[in-house]
Design a protein around this motif. Structure first.
Motif, PDB file in Angstrom:
ATOM      1  N   GLY A  98      15.799  -0.346   6.145  1.00  0.00           N
ATOM      2  CA  GLY A  98      14.625  -0.304   5.356  1.00  0.00           C
ATOM      3  C   GLY A  98      13.221  -0.619   5.908  1.00  0.00           C
ATOM      4  O   GLY A  98      12.969  -0.321   7.112  1.00  0.00           O
ATOM      5  N   SER A  99      12.389  -1.143   5.399  1.00  0.00           N
ATOM      6  CA  SER A  99      11.087  -1.200   5.723  1.00  0.00           C
ATOM      7  C   SER A  99      10.367  -2.490   4.835  1.00  0.00           C
ATOM      8  O   SER A  99      10.659  -2.988   3.646  1.00  0.00           O
ATOM      9  N   PHE A 100       9.403  -2.853   5.614  1.00  0.00           N
ATOM     10  CA  PHE A 100       8.326  -3.720   4.769  1.00  0.00           C
ATOM     11  C   PHE A 100       7.203  -3.357   4.353  1.00  0.00           C
ATOM     12  O   PHE A 100       6.541  -2.292   5.196  1.00  0.00           O
ATOM     13  N   GLU A 101       6.519  -3.827   3.354  1.00  0.00           N
ATOM     14  CA  GLU A 101       5.105  -3.103   2.977  1.00  0.00           C
ATOM     15  C   GLU A 101       4.303  -4.467   2.833  1.00  0.00           C
ATOM     16  O   GLU A 101       4.641  -5.313   1.808  1.00  0.00           O
ATOM     17  N   LEU A 102       3.266  -4.660   3.722  1.00  0.00           N
ATOM     18  CA  LEU A 102       2.164  -5.537   3.229  1.00  0.00           C
ATOM     19  C   LEU A 102       1.054  -4.993   2.478  1.00  0.00           C
ATOM     20  O   LEU A 102       0.514  -3.991   2.714  1.00  0.00           O
ATOM     21  N   THR A 103       0.839  -5.720   1.676  1.00  0.00           N
ATOM     22  CA  THR A 103      -0.654  -5.423   0.584  1.00  0.00           C
ATOM     23  C   THR A 103      -1.545  -6.232   0.561  1.00  0.00           C
ATOM     24  O   THR A 103      -1.378  -7.537   0.514  1.00  0.00           O
ATOM     25  N   PHE A 104      -2.655  -5.630   0.844  1.00  0.00           N
ATOM     26  CA  PHE A 104      -3.986  -6.288   0.839  1.00  0.00           C
ATOM     27  C   PHE A 104      -4.726  -5.896  -0.358  1.00  0.00           C
ATOM     28  O   PHE A 104      -5.166  -4.903  -0.401  1.00  0.00           O
ATOM     29  N   GLU A 105      -4.837  -6.964  -1.347  1.00  0.00           N
ATOM     30  CA  GLU A 105      -5.477  -6.706  -2.514  1.00  0.00           C
ATOM     31  C   GLU A 105      -6.707  -7.682  -2.823  1.00  0.00           C
ATOM     32  O   GLU A 105      -6.538  -8.894  -2.813  1.00  0.00           O
ATOM     33  N   SER A 106      -7.564  -6.820  -3.417  1.00  0.00           N
ATOM     34  CA  SER A 106      -9.073  -7.588  -3.589  1.00  0.00           C
ATOM     35  C   SER A 106      -9.615  -6.968  -5.047  1.00  0.00           C
ATOM     36  O   SER A 106      -9.088  -5.743  -5.422  1.00  0.00           O
ATOM     37  N   SER A 107     -10.584  -7.294  -5.338  1.00  0.00           N
ATOM     38  CA  SER A 107     -11.337  -6.713  -6.433  1.00  0.00           C
ATOM     39  C   SER A 107     -11.581  -5.221  -6.108  1.00  0.00           C
ATOM     40  O   SER A 107     -11.923  -4.502  -7.033  1.00  0.00           O
ATOM     41  N   ALA A 108     -11.916  -5.081  -4.726  1.00  0.00           N
ATOM     42  CA  ALA A 108     -12.252  -3.656  -4.597  1.00  0.00           C
ATOM     43  C   ALA A 108     -11.237  -2.596  -4.382  1.00  0.00           C
ATOM     44  O   ALA A 108     -11.421  -1.638  -4.296  1.00  0.00           O
ATOM     45  N   GLY A 109      -9.986  -3.081  -4.441  1.00  0.00           N
ATOM     46  CA  GLY A 109      -8.806  -2.095  -4.590  1.00  0.00           C
ATOM     47  C   GLY A 109      -7.614  -2.903  -3.874  1.00  0.00           C
ATOM     48  O   GLY A 109      -7.458  -3.914  -3.547  1.00  0.00           O
ATOM     49  N   ILE A 110      -6.506  -1.912  -3.672  1.00  0.00           N
ATOM     50  CA  ILE A 110      -5.466  -2.253  -2.949  1.00  0.00           C
ATOM     51  C   ILE A 110      -5.360  -1.358  -1.730  1.00  0.00           C
ATOM     52  O   ILE A 110      -5.177  -0.246  -1.634  1.00  0.00           O
ATOM     53  N   GLU A 111      -4.713  -1.890  -0.677  1.00  0.00           N
ATOM     54  CA  GLU A 111      -4.235  -1.183   0.388  1.00  0.00           C
ATOM     55  C   GLU A 111      -3.106  -1.556   1.021  1.00  0.00           C
ATOM     56  O   GLU A 111      -2.732  -3.029   1.174  1.00  0.00           O
ATOM     57  N   THR A 112      -2.064  -0.799   1.499  1.00  0.00           N
ATOM     58  CA  THR A 112      -0.623  -1.202   1.828  1.00  0.00           C
ATOM     59  C   THR A 112      -0.494  -0.593   3.496  1.00  0.00           C
ATOM     60  O   THR A 112      -1.042   0.419   3.651  1.00  0.00           O
ATOM     61  N   VAL A 113       0.312  -1.383   4.090  1.00  0.00           N
ATOM     62  CA  VAL A 113       0.649  -1.068   5.312  1.00  0.00           C
ATOM     63  C   VAL A 113       2.045  -1.273   5.581  1.00  0.00           C
ATOM     64  O   VAL A 113       2.512  -2.150   5.225  1.00  0.00           O
ATOM     65  N   THR A 114       2.749  -0.247   6.102  1.00  0.00           N
ATOM     66  CA  THR A 114       4.076  -0.435   6.251  1.00  0.00           C
ATOM     67  C   THR A 114       4.710  -0.583   7.570  1.00  0.00           C
ATOM     68  O   THR A 114       4.049  -0.120   8.713  1.00  0.00           O
ATOM     69  N   VAL A 115       5.621  -1.640   7.594  1.00  0.00           N
ATOM     70  CA  VAL A 115       6.131  -2.168   8.764  1.00  0.00           C
ATOM     71  C   VAL A 115       7.613  -1.665   8.965  1.00  0.00           C
ATOM     72  O   VAL A 115       8.674  -2.255   8.007  1.00  0.00           O
ATOM     73  N   PRO A 116       8.028  -0.628   9.559  1.00  0.00           N
ATOM     74  CA  PRO A 116       9.428  -0.200   9.423  1.00  0.00           C
ATOM     75  C   PRO A 116      10.407  -0.904  10.354  1.00  0.00           C
ATOM     76  O   PRO A 116       9.855  -1.733  11.220  1.00  0.00           O
ATOM     77  N   ILE A 117      11.458  -0.744   9.919  1.00  0.00           N
ATOM     78  CA  ILE A 117      12.558  -1.589  10.834  1.00  0.00           C
ATOM     79  C   ILE A 117      13.187  -0.487  11.698  1.00  0.00           C
ATOM     80  O   ILE A 117      13.852   0.473  11.108  1.00  0.00           O
ATOM     81  N   ASP A 118      12.877  -0.712  12.789  1.00  0.00           N
ATOM     82  CA  ASP A 118      13.484   0.301  13.735  1.00  0.00           C
ATOM     83  C   ASP A 118      14.624   0.233  14.141  1.00  0.00           C
ATOM     84  O   ASP A 118      15.215  -0.885  14.820  1.00  0.00           O
ATOM     85  N   ALA A 119      15.389   1.411  14.079  1.00  0.00           N
ATOM     86  CA  ALA A 119      16.828   1.532  14.241  1.00  0.00           C
ATOM     87  C   ALA A 119      17.396   1.113  15.434  1.00  0.00           C
ATOM     88  O   ALA A 119      18.444   0.741  15.715  1.00  0.00           O
TER      89      ALA A 119
END
Length: 420
Positions: free
Chosen positions: A188-209
């Motif tokens: 699978g993978s992990f998703e880090l979300t940075f959320e503020s009043s200006a919006g939301i941005e996500t960065v994906t961290v894959p699990i390397d097989a």
């Protein structure tokens, strides 16, 4: 042959529409043109034999794929990556990346190519992996989260004081109260979300097989270099150095106002659910900002049935390559071998079309100046002897001995393109 029609587009067409006249194309899986290497849980890498490469291709044939990965802890035995040295380019995705694992004494394989992922139950792992089954590492089927212990927070502070990168080294500061540890699931993978009043941005961290790790530590930290300051999530798989940084596109700030961990962190991450980890405040352009960082575990989307076959056809239908060679190919030759002539994409398209249009014949000719042609499509390949009889171009299937003559127009173009 029929088993691999999914990978060989031209063979698919022949099978679907049929033809009484014998066809020139008899593409077949070609493990002899592959190289294979397995990564073991210990980090050791071993080379795979041709028999192993065959078993990996067999295991990853996209039939009888499962809708879900079986429940229970997964024992990772090893991950095999196959490549075709003769055709692989930097932009070419390897196929397949096959991860072999066990659940409750049953053996499975997860096959990946680009964004396609599917899981199958199989009889056994490749022979070269059998001696290492005792070294398998167990992974949970779920992601788990815990707060860092006091001594681990002190270690985080210590590691962040070490220089990383190039001189002049940025000054790094750890906010140790934000440190958490994730017990990594099998895939699978992990998703880090940075959320503020200006919006939301996500960065994906894959699990390397190919190099999965059992743990991931992550904590909020800042870096200052000359006139720039940036914040980010510093990560480590062994609680050392924390040199990998995850940050949104604009992570600059003027002054940090503070950071705190969210109360009552969960111990288990339900797939697809977003969990706030910590929040922090800072000044940028004399304006105060606040962001919340959240973590989401994403299970892999597994394909099966017709959807999987459709995606595989789309993935491999354009993977064509052709090589003229003065000597017979033995094993996996270097792409730069002097006796090889790689065709351009336009030349390759012409060759495939010309072969597809060719007609069976009983006569052959004299060997051409470069007497061999090997064509590749997906995981399949086929070699022809090339001969000339006057202006005619005759291709002979090296496996069956059947001869095929190009149409007159195709033969003329062949001479114009390849007879230098």
């Amino acid at each position: 042959m029929k088993k691999y029609l999914i990978f060989c587009t031209l063979a698919i067409l022949t099978f679907l529409f049929g033809c009484e006249e014998e066809q020139a194309f008899r593409l077949h899986t070609a493990p002899e043109y592959y190289q294979g290497r397995a990564t073991l849980p210990s980090g050791q890498q071993i080379e795979m034999t041709e028999a192993d490469r065959t078993s990996v291709l067999d295991a990853c044939y996209p039939d009888e794929a499962l809708a879900l990965t079986p429940d229970g802890d997964r024992r990772w035995v090893g991950t095999v990556t196959l490549s075709q040295p003769l055709t692989t380019k930097a932009s070419t995705q390897a196929f397949p990346t096959a991860t072999f694992f066990e659940v409750e004494n049953q053996t499975y394989v997860e096959c990946r190519v680009d964004t396609i992922s599917y899981v199958k139950q199989i009889e056994a792992v490749p022979d070269s992996l059998v001696p290492y089954r005792g070294q398998a590492v167990t992974y949970p089927s779920v992601a788990k989260l815990r707060n860092a212990q006091p001594h681990e927070r002190l270690q985080y502070l210590k590691e962040m004081n070490k220089p990383v990168g190039n001189e002049p080294y940025p000054k790094r500061t750890a906010l140790e109260q934000t440190l958490v540890h994730v017990t990594m699931p099998f895939n699978g993978s992990f998703e880090l979300t940075f959320e503020s009043s200006a919006g939301i941005e996500t960065v994906t961290v894959p699990i390397d097989a190919a190099s999965r790790q059992p743990f991931l530590s992550l904590g909020f930290g800042i870096e200052a270099a000359e006139d720039t300051r940036q914040y980010g999530i510093h990560t480590s798989v062994n609680q050392e150095l924390y040199q990998d940084v995850i940050r949104p596109k604009d992570a600059s700030y003027e002054r940090l106002l503070g950071a705190r961990q969210i109360d009552d962190l969960p111990s288990t991450l339900i797939p697809g659910k977003r969990y706030p980890l910590f929040s922090f405040s800072y000044m940028r352009d004399n304006v105060p900002h606040k962001e919340v960082v959240s973590l989401t575990y994403k299970q892999p989307v597994l394909l099966r049935g017709e959807a999987l076959k459709r995606e595989m056809r789309a993935e491999f239908s354009n993977r064509q390559h052709a090589v003229f060679h003065e000597l017979a190919l033995i094993g996996t030759e270097s792409r730069d071998a002097s006796f090889l002539t790689h065709l351009t994409a336009d030349q390759t398209r012409f060759v495939f079309k010309a072969i597809e249009r060719s007609k069976a014949t009983t006569e052959t000719g004299e060997p051409a100046p470069i007497p061999y042609l090997t064509v590749f499509e997906g995981i399949c390949a086929q070699t022809f002897d090339v001969s000339y009889r006057g202006d005619d171009v005759v291709l002979t299937n090296t496996k069956t001995g059947s001869h095929f003559k190009l149409l007159r127009d195709d033969a003329n173009k062949w001479h114009d393109r390849f007879d230098d």
